[in-house]
Design a protein around this motif. Structure first.
Motif, mmCIF file in Angstrom:
data_model
loop_
_atom_site.group_PDB
_atom_site.id
_atom_site.type_symbol
_atom_site.label_atom_id
_atom_site.label_comp_id
_atom_site.label_asym_id
_atom_site.label_seq_id
_atom_site.Cartn_x
_atom_site.Cartn_y
_atom_site.Cartn_z
ATOM 1 N N GLU A 14 0.833 -1.214 0.000
ATOM 2 C CA GLU A 14 0.000 0.000 0.000
ATOM 3 C C GLU A 14 0.861 1.255 0.000
ATOM 4 N N ALA A 15 1.999 1.187 0.632
ATOM 5 C CA ALA A 15 2.843 2.371 0.775
ATOM 6 C C ALA A 15 3.720 2.613 -0.455
ATOM 7 N N GLY A 94 6.648 -13.481 4.203
ATOM 8 C CA GLY A 94 5.940 -13.258 5.457
ATOM 9 C C GLY A 94 5.350 -11.854 5.536
ATOM 10 N N ALA A 97 2.446 -11.603 3.233
ATOM 11 C CA ALA A 97 1.328 -12.387 3.757
ATOM 12 C C ALA A 97 0.580 -11.604 4.829
ATOM 13 N N ALA A 98 1.336 -10.993 5.746
ATOM 14 C CA ALA A 98 0.690 -10.256 6.829
ATOM 15 C C ALA A 98 -0.142 -9.105 6.276
ATOM 16 N N ALA A 101 -3.079 -10.958 3.276
ATOM 17 C CA ALA A 101 -3.925 -12.138 3.499
ATOM 18 C C ALA A 101 -5.398 -11.790 3.645
ATOM 19 N N ASP A 102 -5.694 -10.631 4.214
ATOM 20 C CA ASP A 102 -7.100 -10.302 4.464
ATOM 21 C C ASP A 102 -7.695 -9.370 3.425
ATOM 22 N N THR A 103 -6.889 -8.894 2.470
ATOM 23 C CA THR A 103 -7.427 -7.911 1.530
ATOM 24 C C THR A 103 -7.354 -8.369 0.082
ATOM 25 N N GLU A 105 -7.544 -11.957 -1.920
ATOM 26 C CA GLU A 105 -7.687 -13.409 -1.824
ATOM 27 C C GLU A 105 -6.725 -14.137 -2.769
ATOM 28 N N ARG A 108 -3.339 -14.028 -1.361
ATOM 29 C CA ARG A 108 -3.283 -14.922 -0.193
ATOM 30 C C ARG A 108 -3.000 -16.347 -0.644
ATOM 31 N N LEU A 111 0.562 -16.786 -1.750
ATOM 32 C CA LEU A 111 1.482 -16.784 -0.620
ATOM 33 C C LEU A 111 1.372 -18.081 0.166
ATOM 34 N N ALA A 112 0.141 -18.605 0.281
ATOM 35 C CA ALA A 112 -0.033 -19.880 0.971
ATOM 36 C C ALA A 112 0.728 -20.975 0.224
ATOM 37 N N ARG B 10 -8.844 -5.669 10.992
ATOM 38 C CA ARG B 10 -9.315 -6.479 9.876
ATOM 39 C C ARG B 10 -8.703 -6.060 8.548
ATOM 40 N N GLU B 14 -3.101 1.129 6.505
ATOM 41 C CA GLU B 14 -3.157 1.885 5.252
ATOM 42 C C GLU B 14 -4.511 1.719 4.572
ATOM 43 N N LEU B 157 0.600 -16.382 11.806
ATOM 44 C CA LEU B 157 0.783 -15.895 10.435
ATOM 45 C C LEU B 157 0.508 -17.002 9.419
ATOM 46 N N LYS B 160 -3.232 -17.755 9.328
ATOM 47 C CA LYS B 160 -3.973 -16.690 8.637
ATOM 48 C C LYS B 160 -3.768 -16.775 7.131
ATOM 49 N N THR B 161 -2.561 -17.086 6.722
ATOM 50 C CA THR B 161 -2.266 -17.118 5.289
ATOM 51 C C THR B 161 -2.887 -18.338 4.612
ATOM 52 N N THR B 162 -2.824 -19.479 5.275
ATOM 53 C CA THR B 162 -3.361 -20.695 4.657
ATOM 54 C C THR B 162 -4.811 -20.948 5.066
ATOM 55 N N ARG B 163 -5.326 -20.123 5.984
ATOM 56 C CA ARG B 163 -6.687 -20.309 6.514
ATOM 57 C C ARG B 163 -6.851 -21.693 7.132
#
Lengths: 186, 186
Positions: A14-15, A94, A97-98, A101-103, A105, A108, A111-112, B10, B14, B157, B160-163
């Motif tokens: 994002e940055a 890593g 991923a951090a 992962a939530d924004t 899919e 994600r 990375l998985a 969540r 950013e 981590l 979260k990444t692999t759910r």
DNA sequence: TTTAGAGTGGACCGTACAGTCCAGTTCTTG
DNA sequence: CAAGAACTGGACTGTACGGTCCACTCTAAA
């Protein structure tokens, strides 16, 4: 591409603006949009590139490990690398991923897969140690491989946050101790 | 405040706009800028709030641990919590650390302090186990405490990444095994 | 009831961003 | 060499963001 990966690694997705990427690559907008549909596509390409180069390096390093001493030596190279970077970057996978992962899919999942590939290489390394008699015969190495990966990621995150590579070393020493506790009773 | 913390947890810092925070809190810009100098100040307040509530919860949970069984039970609550969240959030401190460590020095220091406080509570828990004779007498618990924290962060981590909450469980099982390997020879 | 001051709503501003567009240039092919 | 296709530079656009501002309201003391 390499420049974009470096910027994103240092600043986060994002940055990092496309203009920064363009300036670093000495390219223009139309070139970027010729090769990538949008920023997300660029990010996914960066993920693929980081994953490939990292997994390649990991595979290279792990392939040499056939004893506790060589495992400790590999851990020490990780600490040394982190120290050389002044703890200003963690693991590129890593970090991405951090953040993603939530924004994102699709990212994600990429990375998985990268994590799984890394874990698979750790597993073949552990299998080799087992075949050499350093781990209990018949031991299932899947969970230990995930554990080693988790410890590396956690150690890198702590080292990056506290700017203290000793946190990473503490984590790696512990995971070395854990694996040794899986050795066959002598 | 609580709403802002949830949004940021969540979506990341950013990716969370002030307008979103305002809408969630049903407040207006001037109220926000009355209480906070700028967005960074809001973020730091969120960090402080997250760190306080998390460390409080951790302290509560750790204070009950006086045996291997109760340690395993605490680990299991972490996995259960992660599972209940569908692995859509990791550790709030860990996520913020990954995003901010390289872009906001003040935030990085706050987060480092939060990690240190967490590690200190882990250490007193390990000291208690040692006093009860479950760990080698005279053992220095500083490095093991960092290792446990690193394993939790790394496990979260990966989960979260692999759910997949099993990644977290694999990590925690391993760190349990590691600590048991520090038990006095029987 | 007046009045000072703190607190509030939300319109507004400048900017930086992702993404578009087209004139101009360079390659490719007959 | 000609003509079209492919590529490139960079000016441009719409928009969403962080942050400012000011008219207004509410409180409370005299």
């Amino acid at each position: 591409m390499v420049g974009a990966a470096g910027l994103i690694e240092r600043q986060g997705v994002e940055a990092t603006s496309l203009d920064q990427v363009l300036a670093a690559a000495e390219a223009s907008k139309s070139q970027l949009y010729h090769y990538f549909a949008d920023k997300q596509a660029l990010v996914r390409a960066v993920i693929a590139w980081q994953a490939a180069s990292l997994v390649e390096g990991v595979e290279e390093g792990l392939s040499r490990i056939d004893s506790w001493a060589s495992l400790d030596a590999w851990f020490e190279t990780l600490v040394a690398h982190q120290q050389a970077m002044d703890c200003h970057v963690g693991c590129p996978i890593g970090s991405l991923a951090a953040e993603l992962a939530d924004t994102d899919e699709a990212a994600r999942q990429d990375l998985a897969r990268a994590f799984d590939s890394w874990a698979a290489h750790l597993r073949t390394m552990l299998d080799r140690l087992r075949e050499r008699g350093l781990l209990t015969p018949g031991l299932d190495t899947e969970q230990p491989a995930y554990a080693v990966l988790a410890m590396i990621q956690g150690g890198l995150l702590l080292a990056k946050t506290t700017r203290d590579p000793e946190r990473l070393r503490a984590a790696l020493v512990a995971v070395g101790g854990y694996l040794r506790s899986l050795a066959p009773p002598s």
